[in-house]
Design an enzyme around this catalytic site. Structure first.
Site, PDB file in Angstrom:
ATOM      1  N   GLU A 187       0.829  -1.216   0.000  1.00  0.00           N
ATOM      2  CA  GLU A 187       0.000   0.000   0.000  1.00  0.00           C
ATOM      3  C   GLU A 187       0.852   1.250   0.000  1.00  0.00           C
ATOM      4  OE1 GLU A 187      -3.276   0.911   2.881  1.00  0.00           O
ATOM      5  OE2 GLU A 187      -2.616  -1.034   3.615  1.00  0.00           O
TER       6      GLU A 187
ATOM      7  N   CYS B 217      -3.204  15.090  29.617  1.00  0.00           N
ATOM      8  CA  CYS B 217      -2.203  14.474  30.483  1.00  0.00           C
ATOM      9  C   CYS B 217      -2.389  14.983  31.911  1.00  0.00           C
ATOM     10  CB  CYS B 217      -0.794  14.798  29.983  1.00  0.00           C
ATOM     11  SG  CYS B 217       0.480  14.305  31.151  1.00  0.00           S
TER      12      CYS B 217
ATOM     13  N   HIS C  52       5.390  10.953  25.277  1.00  0.00           N
ATOM     14  CA  HIS C  52       5.082  11.930  26.309  1.00  0.00           C
ATOM     15  C   HIS C  52       5.288  11.331  27.701  1.00  0.00           C
ATOM     16  CE1 HIS C  52       3.326  15.632  27.732  1.00  0.00           C
ATOM     17  NE2 HIS C  52       2.614  14.918  28.586  1.00  0.00           N
TER      18      HIS C  52
ATOM     19  N   HIS D 255       8.010  12.435  30.756  1.00  0.00           N
ATOM     20  CA  HIS D 255       7.800  12.663  32.192  1.00  0.00           C
ATOM     21  C   HIS D 255       8.664  11.733  33.020  1.00  0.00           C
ATOM     22  CE1 HIS D 255       4.882  15.749  31.994  1.00  0.00           C
ATOM     23  NE2 HIS D 255       4.003  15.023  31.328  1.00  0.00           N
TER      24      HIS D 255
END
Ligand code: DCP
Ligand code: MG
Length: 653
Positions: free
Chosen positions: A195, A571, A589, A593
């Site tokens: 694809e 978050c 993310h 942290h």
């Protein structure tokens, strides 16, 4: 009609096997459902499906109750919100691009037939009695399809011929097709071996030809180059182009003009399931709660969608209802990860598993080379015989892309997990050398330094345990997680992402609808969650880790690593908004942290040595007792306004 659920229990048994693919329109769906039901009843797969079904039903009930509680005043309020969102979305419509999506027809089966013409015209499947990779269009008429166990396929089509998979061949033909794609768009986006998305805007303008002509020309060129047929779709955005390429499959094309009215007419009767991002669960929930079946129904239910779902989810649904999608080529530099995975019949045969791992490493390496990528975080994904999905990650000091390097790391992680009966293995590479932080030499003190936790000669710590819950999963059902009192706690990451029923289902379900439930699951477990200490088990490689280092609580995970996405998109640590479909971004993310937390920890302890190499651990080891909750300074809190979100959506959808 008229038959009860007890008489025909298979009628509600909708699995990936009973979904229609191209070429399956005339299939007797009930017959397929019955056979799949009868043949899988009692199996682990069946039990898993039932659990998921029960969970979804619960979700549907709770959403219906919410609808019933809405007052007229509430409704007007949400209608206003929906109207505003629709206006904003409409303003972002971009009709300046021409996108073409191309998809080879019954790819593996077509390659096998090309090399063995005696198969032509006969129902055949590539795969084995355990698992089918694809079926040709003759076999599809019987309901045989990719990802279906071969023994079920035989029942549906007794004359079915099986051909074993030969990955090398498919890679060869894929490379030939890509040569052609490059002629039309050097920056084409390939999403799998068969694809690709091509931006043909320039080609149409420069050569003064229509997109219809380009599509025809490209299909001919692919046929000349490979001897294989493909189907194409042309539309103003990627989402619609993909929908269009399926319309006249096999060996056909469909052009949707860059005209708002034409798009709205096209989209109005389109079943929502045809949209990438709307999978079985979302389809089911929207249908049963709001009666939504088509994209037009979405727009008509805008107020309810805004009332029931998070802002991100309703934004997504409304953009689908308007036929909007991404129109730009993603910058390769913003790519977060690249992955490859294989499904097979559940086995604990280690030779087989390591061979599969080698195949996957090779594919991943080839894909990385093609895209000039090198990465240094390798994640191994495993699906066990009982359909539990686990992931383990390893972070390296150097960026790698060769098959040998990938395989060597992956083998070590896999080894630590065995013995285990598996039905899927996947590898994902992230942290690319052209990531924004790539200027930092990985040998310098960096994330690796605080992840490594000090001394270069220290014993590597175990891979974090990451549990990916499937819909309806109970935590108690997962190995190594125990609610009973008095157990010591363990280094566990709970990944509250919901996995779809099968890797085959390319319509990755956003599962946004279910995230609320996961948040509540996670809050409730936070109160009394305990984990056992299987990492201290002799069979595990980390017995040298001290029990006090393993201390970590779910509260800490939730509070410090930010695994909770409030309202399923905010978050809980810093307030940044990331919708559930941004899976990679969310992982990054959380990593951020974690890194921040560990870095603080590291500097306060004055440690700074690099270990040779070390497993990424999203939960730090803390021998100092409970930590303070981590907060971002106010000026670091990123709250993305809705306009910015749409820009991001356009880039990432
Ligand atoms: N594939 C696989 N396992 C799956 C699904 C697909 O190994 N569960 C492989 C075999 C397919 C190839 O990927 O040939 C491409 O997948 P497609 O979904 O494009 O299916 P086909 O090309 O086979 O058929 P279609 O004509 O519907 O595109
Ligand atoms: Mg295909």
């Amino acid at each position: 009609m008229g038959s009860s659920e007890e008489d025909r229990p298979w009628q509600s048994y909708n699995t990936v096997y009973t979904n229609a693919k191209a070429g399956m329109d005339g299939v007797d769906k009930e017959k397929v459902q019955r056979i799949v039901y009868e043949m899988s009843k009692g199996s682990k797969y069946f039990e898993n499906e039932k659990r998921k079904e029960a969970f979804i039903m619960q979700k549907i009930e709770s959403l219906r109750a919410q609808v019933d509680k809405l007052t007229d005043k509430d409704f007007s309020h949400f209608q206003m919100i929906a109207n505003k969102k629709i206006l904003e979305l409409e303003a972002s419509r971009d009709l300046s691009k021409v996108w073409l999506h191309t998809d080879m027809d019954a790819f593996y089966a077509a390659v096998e037939t090309l090399e063995n013409p005696s198969l032509r015209g006969k129902p055949m499947a590539v795969g084995s009695l355990s698992m089918i990779s694809t079926a040709n269009y003759e076999a599809r008429k019987f309901g045989v399809r990719a990802a279906m166990p071969g023994f079920i396929a035989c029942k549906l089509c007794p004359d079915l011929i099986f051909v074993p998979t030969n990955f090398e061949k498919y890679t060869f033909y894929s490379a030939l097709a890509r040569k052609v794609f490059r002629r039309y768009d050097p920056d084409f986006i390939s999403t799998s071996l068969d694809e690709a998305y091509l931006n043909i805007t320039e080609v149409c303008i420069n050569r003064e030809i229509s997109s219809d002509e380009v599509a025809g020309e490209l299909r001919n060129a692919i046929f000349e180059e490979t001897g294989l047929t493909c189907s194409t779709g042309v539309a103003p955005n990627l989402m619609l182009a993909k929908v269009c390429s399926d319309i006249n499959k096999p060996n056909g094309q469909f052009i949707l003009p860059n005209d708002r009215k034409a798009i709205m007419t096209f989209i109005s009767s389109l079943p929502i399931r045809k949209i990438g991002g709307i999978g079985k669960v979302t389809e089911h929930v929207l249908r049963d709660v709001l009666g939504i079946k088509t994209c037009e129904d979405i727009l008509q239910n805008g107020a309810f969608l805004c009332a029931l779902f998070s802002s991100c989810s309703s934004d997504f649904f409304l953009s689908v209802g308007l036929g909007l999608g991404r129109t730009d080529t993603p910058d390769i530099k913003t790519r977060k990860s690249i992955s490859s995975e294989r499904t097979f019949h559940a086995t604990n045969d280690e030779n087989f598993l390591f061979q599969k791992l080698a195949d996957i490493a090779e594919t991943l390496s080839n894909d990385m080379k093609e895209k000039c990528l090198s990465g240094r975080t390798l994640t191994l994904k495993l699906k066990t015989a009982s359909f539990e999905v686990r992931t383990r990650a390893i972070s390296l000091q150097k960026w790698i892309h060769s098959k040998e390097d990938i395989l060597s790391c992956a083998s070590r992680i896999l080894k630590a997990e065995l013995p285990l009966s598996l039905r899927l293995i996947g590898l994902r590479m992230s942290q690319f050398s052209d990531d924004k932080n790539s200027h930092v030499d990985p040998m310098q003190k960096s994330i690796v330094a605080f992840l490594s936790g000090g001394d270069a000669n220290s014993t590597p710590t175990p891979p974090k345990k990451q549990v990916c819950l499937e819909v309806g999963d109970k935590l108690e059902d997962h190995d190594g997680l125990d609610f009973s009192e008095g157990q010591s706690k363990q280094d566990v990451e709970l990944d509250f992402r919901v996995a779809d029923d099968h890797t085959d289902d390319k319509n990755d379900d956003r599962f946004s609808l279910l995230c609320d439930s996961h948040c509540s699951v996670s809050s409730s477990i936070a109160e009394n969650f305990k984990m056992n200490d299987s990492y201290l088990d002799e069979s595990k490689p980390n017995k040298s880790v001290q029990p006090d280092e393993l201390t970590c609580s779910v509260e800490r995970l939730i509070e410090e690593v930010g695994l909770i996405w409030v309202d399923d998109y905010i978050c809980s640590v810093c307030g940044i908004e990331l919708p559930p479909s941004f899976i990679e971004e969310r992982r990054e993310h959380s990593d951020y942290h974690l890194a921040e937390m560990l870095q603080k920890e590291e500097s306060s302890r004055g440690r700074g040595h690099l270990a040779q190499e070390r497993f990424v651990r999203k939960v730090g080891h803390n021998s100092e007792g409970k930590r303070k909750k981590q907060k971002c300074p106010p000026n670091e809190v990123k709250h993305i306004p809705i306009e910015a979100f749409f820009t991001k959506c356009k880039k990432n959808s």
